[in-house]
Design a protein around this motif. Structure first.
Motif, PDB file in Angstrom:
ATOM      1  N   THR A 258       0.743  -1.144   0.016  1.00 13.78           N
ATOM      2  CA  THR A 258       0.041  -0.137   0.175  1.00 13.78           C
ATOM      3  C   THR A 258       0.724   1.066   0.031  1.00 13.78           C
ATOM      4  N   VAL A 259       0.333   2.269  -0.656  1.00 17.37           N
ATOM      5  CA  VAL A 259       0.986   3.504  -0.739  1.00 17.37           C
ATOM      6  C   VAL A 259       0.200   4.651  -0.363  1.00 17.37           C
ATOM      7  N   HIS A 260       0.523   5.538   0.799  1.00 15.27           N
ATOM      8  CA  HIS A 260      -0.223   6.589   1.237  1.00 15.27           C
ATOM      9  C   HIS A 260       0.698   7.803   0.914  1.00 15.27           C
ATOM     10  N   GLY A 261      -0.008   8.601   0.208  1.00 18.21           N
ATOM     11  CA  GLY A 261       0.646  10.076  -0.155  1.00 18.21           C
ATOM     12  C   GLY A 261       0.836  10.274  -1.578  1.00 18.21           C
ATOM     13  N   PRO A 262       1.286  11.407  -1.954  1.00 19.01           N
ATOM     14  CA  PRO A 262       2.036  12.216  -1.319  1.00 19.01           C
ATOM     15  C   PRO A 262       1.102  13.182  -0.234  1.00 19.01           C
ATOM     16  N   LYS A 263       1.628  13.289   0.984  1.00 20.21           N
ATOM     17  CA  LYS A 263       0.752  13.864   1.955  1.00 20.21           C
ATOM     18  C   LYS A 263       1.484  15.034   2.908  1.00 20.21           C
ATOM     19  N   PRO A 264       1.039  16.153   3.117  1.00 21.51           N
ATOM     20  CA  PRO A 264       1.886  17.421   3.863  1.00 21.51           C
ATOM     21  C   PRO A 264       2.550  16.589   4.969  1.00 21.51           C
ATOM     22  N   LEU A 265       3.706  17.242   5.200  1.00 20.62           N
ATOM     23  CA  LEU A 265       4.447  16.775   6.437  1.00 20.62           C
ATOM     24  C   LEU A 265       3.939  17.562   7.615  1.00 20.62           C
ATOM     25  N   PRO A 266       3.921  17.195   8.907  1.00 11.47           N
ATOM     26  CA  PRO A 266       3.559  18.019   9.987  1.00 11.47           C
ATOM     27  C   PRO A 266       4.432  19.338  10.292  1.00 11.47           C
ATOM     28  N   ARG A 267       3.870  20.135  10.956  1.00  8.44           N
ATOM     29  CA  ARG A 267       4.231  21.464  11.124  1.00  8.44           C
ATOM     30  C   ARG A 267       5.594  21.228  11.806  1.00  8.44           C
ATOM     31  N   SER A 268       5.730  20.504  12.739  1.00  5.94           N
ATOM     32  CA  SER A 268       6.659  20.199  13.614  1.00  5.94           C
ATOM     33  C   SER A 268       7.897  19.895  12.616  1.00  5.94           C
TER      34      SER A 268
ATOM     35  N   VAL B 141       9.747  13.012   1.375  1.00  6.43           N
ATOM     36  CA  VAL B 141      10.357  12.230   2.465  1.00  6.43           C
ATOM     37  C   VAL B 141       9.618  10.799   2.403  1.00  6.43           C
ATOM     38  N   LEU B 142      10.570   9.765   1.984  1.00 10.59           N
ATOM     39  CA  LEU B 142      10.128   8.396   1.722  1.00 10.59           C
ATOM     40  C   LEU B 142      10.140   7.535   2.942  1.00 10.59           C
ATOM     41  N   THR B 143       9.312   6.934   2.960  1.00 12.41           N
ATOM     42  CA  THR B 143       9.315   5.998   4.486  1.00 12.41           C
ATOM     43  C   THR B 143       8.895   4.668   4.025  1.00 12.41           C
ATOM     44  N   THR B 144       9.558   3.539   4.079  1.00 16.18           N
ATOM     45  CA  THR B 144       9.202   2.244   3.821  1.00 16.18           C
ATOM     46  C   THR B 144       9.265   1.338   5.131  1.00 16.18           C
ATOM     47  N   HIS B 145       8.131   0.353   5.048  1.00 15.49           N
ATOM     48  CA  HIS B 145       7.687  -0.232   6.460  1.00 15.49           C
ATOM     49  C   HIS B 145       7.459  -1.764   5.831  1.00 15.49           C
TER      50      HIS B 145
ATOM     51  N   VAL C  27      10.746  10.742  -8.575  1.00 14.30           N
ATOM     52  CA  VAL C  27      11.137  12.112  -8.890  1.00 14.30           C
ATOM     53  C   VAL C  27      10.719  12.894  -7.585  1.00 14.30           C
ATOM     54  N   ALA C  28      11.843  13.026  -6.653  1.00 12.76           N
ATOM     55  CA  ALA C  28      11.579  13.375  -5.255  1.00 12.76           C
ATOM     56  C   ALA C  28      11.251  14.856  -5.314  1.00 12.76           C
ATOM     57  N   GLU C  29      11.927  15.843  -6.372  1.00 12.82           N
ATOM     58  CA  GLU C  29      11.670  17.416  -6.063  1.00 12.82           C
ATOM     59  C   GLU C  29      10.322  17.867  -6.677  1.00 12.82           C
ATOM     60  N   ARG C  30       9.535  16.865  -7.111  1.00 12.30           N
ATOM     61  CA  ARG C  30       8.199  17.240  -7.431  1.00 12.30           C
ATOM     62  C   ARG C  30       7.192  17.529  -6.341  1.00 12.30           C
ATOM     63  N   TRP C  31       7.711  16.835  -5.153  1.00 10.73           N
ATOM     64  CA  TRP C  31       6.750  16.960  -3.996  1.00 10.73           C
ATOM     65  C   TRP C  31       7.477  17.639  -2.740  1.00 10.73           C
ATOM     66  N   PRO C  32       7.923  18.853  -2.672  1.00 13.05           N
ATOM     67  CA  PRO C  32       8.538  19.357  -1.354  1.00 13.05           C
ATOM     68  C   PRO C  32       7.634  19.359  -0.139  1.00 13.05           C
ATOM     69  N   LYS C  33       8.214  19.081   1.099  1.00 14.31           N
ATOM     70  CA  LYS C  33       7.497  19.303   2.117  1.00 14.31           C
ATOM     71  C   LYS C  33       6.313  18.362   2.268  1.00 14.31           C
ATOM     72  N   SER C  34       6.621  17.098   1.383  1.00 14.24           N
ATOM     73  CA  SER C  34       5.491  15.990   1.651  1.00 14.24           C
ATOM     74  C   SER C  34       6.311  14.575   2.010  1.00 14.24           C
ATOM     75  N   GLY C  35       5.213  13.890   2.366  1.00 12.91           N
ATOM     76  CA  GLY C  35       5.842  12.487   2.607  1.00 12.91           C
ATOM     77  C   GLY C  35       5.259  11.456   2.039  1.00 12.91           C
ATOM     78  N   LEU C  36       5.914  10.281   1.812  1.00 18.00           N
ATOM     79  CA  LEU C  36       5.195   9.100   1.055  1.00 18.00           C
ATOM     80  C   LEU C  36       5.505   7.914   2.017  1.00 18.00           C
ATOM     81  N   ASP C  37       4.424   7.395   2.392  1.00 17.94           N
ATOM     82  CA  ASP C  37       4.612   6.149   3.252  1.00 17.94           C
ATOM     83  C   ASP C  37       4.098   4.786   2.350  1.00 17.94           C
ATOM     84  N   ILE C  38       4.957   3.940   2.266  1.00 18.95           N
ATOM     85  CA  ILE C  38       5.152   2.533   1.642  1.00 18.95           C
ATOM     86  C   ILE C  38       5.125   1.500   2.746  1.00 18.95           C
ATOM     87  N   THR C  39       3.984   0.619   2.837  1.00 19.32           N
ATOM     88  CA  THR C  39       3.858  -0.412   3.687  1.00 19.32           C
ATOM     89  C   THR C  39       3.784  -1.896   2.850  1.00 19.32           C
TER      90      THR C  39
END
Length: 320
Positions: A89-99, A107-111, A147-159
């Motif tokens: 499953t792929v969730h995103g691209p979604k905005p990163l938290p303000r913190s 920001v790519l995250t694999t699980h 192509v990571a530069e297309r989505w600045p300040k975004s995250g992508l989660d791959i599970t």
């Protein structure tokens, strides 16, 4: 504080009680490879199976001939081998938290997680070192594709959830010091192919479709107990071979002729001494893994084409 709502299963595998008179005594025999050395197993790959995710895919390898025969006319409760099954499953691209700190790229995250029933030895609910290792390899393979530069300040989660993993060796072989996680390399190749299909299903821009392939130098065992000369095999099932000397898995982009991930394990020195084929070097092993990745790419391209046609049909239906 203990979790009172969760009922944990037994730490080891369980088998139903069977009366001795209901099963004829048979000798366990190692499953034999009936494919050609350069022949791959058939792959089932389907996208868009999880509506709640941005993109999803399901991958399954064709069971070996020995496993199919055991299912048709079972002679034992223990299957001779296993076939890979996993969901991505792929969730995103979604905005990163303000913190979170500013990131000009996505920001790519694999699980990667094994289901508790995926292997012969039951897995726990917390990820172990092998699952974290698979996640790192998968992230490295996909980072060079998106192509990571297309989505600045975004995250992508791959599970990825592994429903059935491949064995590291035949179940009747006694463990020794030469054992290695050979089945995990097939799992990684399947994860790479399934993740590429899910990313394409999520409409995320990539440089090319990336597919995984595995090749290994194996030594088979004859009926008289002798061992054959080492030879190169594509898409190996560890349960079908007596000894695996070395193996290689690659993440390959055929359109750009580039490798984004390379994992080589084992020792080719035994294959180089006294071998009929004097060309069993690391380069030959990598070329074999690339050939296996090219074969998986044809299935991946067809699955992505079906996903695009389904998306085009939904878009036309919404517009009308």
């Amino acid at each position: 504080m203990t979790d009172r709502r969760r009922i944990n299963g037994p730490p080891g595998g369980t088998r139903p009680p069977v009366f001795a008179s209901s099963i004829e005594p048979t000798k366990a025999e190692r499953p034999q490879r009936q494919r050609q050395p350069n022949e791959l197993r058939k792959i089932f790959l389907k996208t868009g199976l999880i509506p709640s995710a941005s993109g999803s895919s399901y991958l399954e390898f064709e069971p070996s001939a020995s496993l199919s025969a055991a299912r048709t006319s079972p002679k034992s409760l223990i299957p001779p081998s296993s076939s890979l099954k996993l969901a991505c499953t792929v969730h995103g691209p979604k905005p990163l938290p303000r913190s979170a700190t500013f990131s000009p790229n996505i920001v790519l995250t694999t699980h990667v997680k094994y289901a508790p029933f995926a292997a012969r030895k039951r897995k726990g609910h917390i990820r172990d070192a092998s699952e974290r290792d698979l996640g790192v390899h998968l992230e490295t393979a996909l980072r060079g594709v998106i192509v990571a530069e297309r989505w600045p300040k975004s995250g992508l989660d791959i599970t990825i959830t592994i429903l059935e993993a491949e064995d590291d060796r035949w179940w009747a072989d006694a463990p020794d010091s030469h054992d290695a996680a050979w089945g995990m390399m097939n799992v990684l190749a399947g994860c790479i192919t399934a993740a590429s299909a899910a990313i394409s299903d999520a409409r995320i821009d990539c440089l090319d479709l990336v597919s995984g392939g595995v090749a290994a130098v194996v030594a088979d065992e004859y009926a008289d107990g002798s061992t054959s000369a080492p030879k190169l095999m594509l898409d190996t099932d560890p349960a079908e071979h007596r000894s695996i000397l070395s193996a290689c898995v690659v993440a390959y982009m055929p359109g750009r002729d580039e490798i984004t991930e390379l994992w080589l394990k084992g020792d080719n020195s035994k294959a180089a001494v006294g071998s009929v084929d004097q060309g069993l070097s690391h380069e030959t092993l990598i070329d074999g893994a690339v050939d296996a990745a090219r074969g998986a790419h044809s299935v991946l391209a067809e699955a992505v084409r079906e996903s695009a046609m389904r998306f085009a049909g939904l878009s036309n239906g919404d517009s009308t």
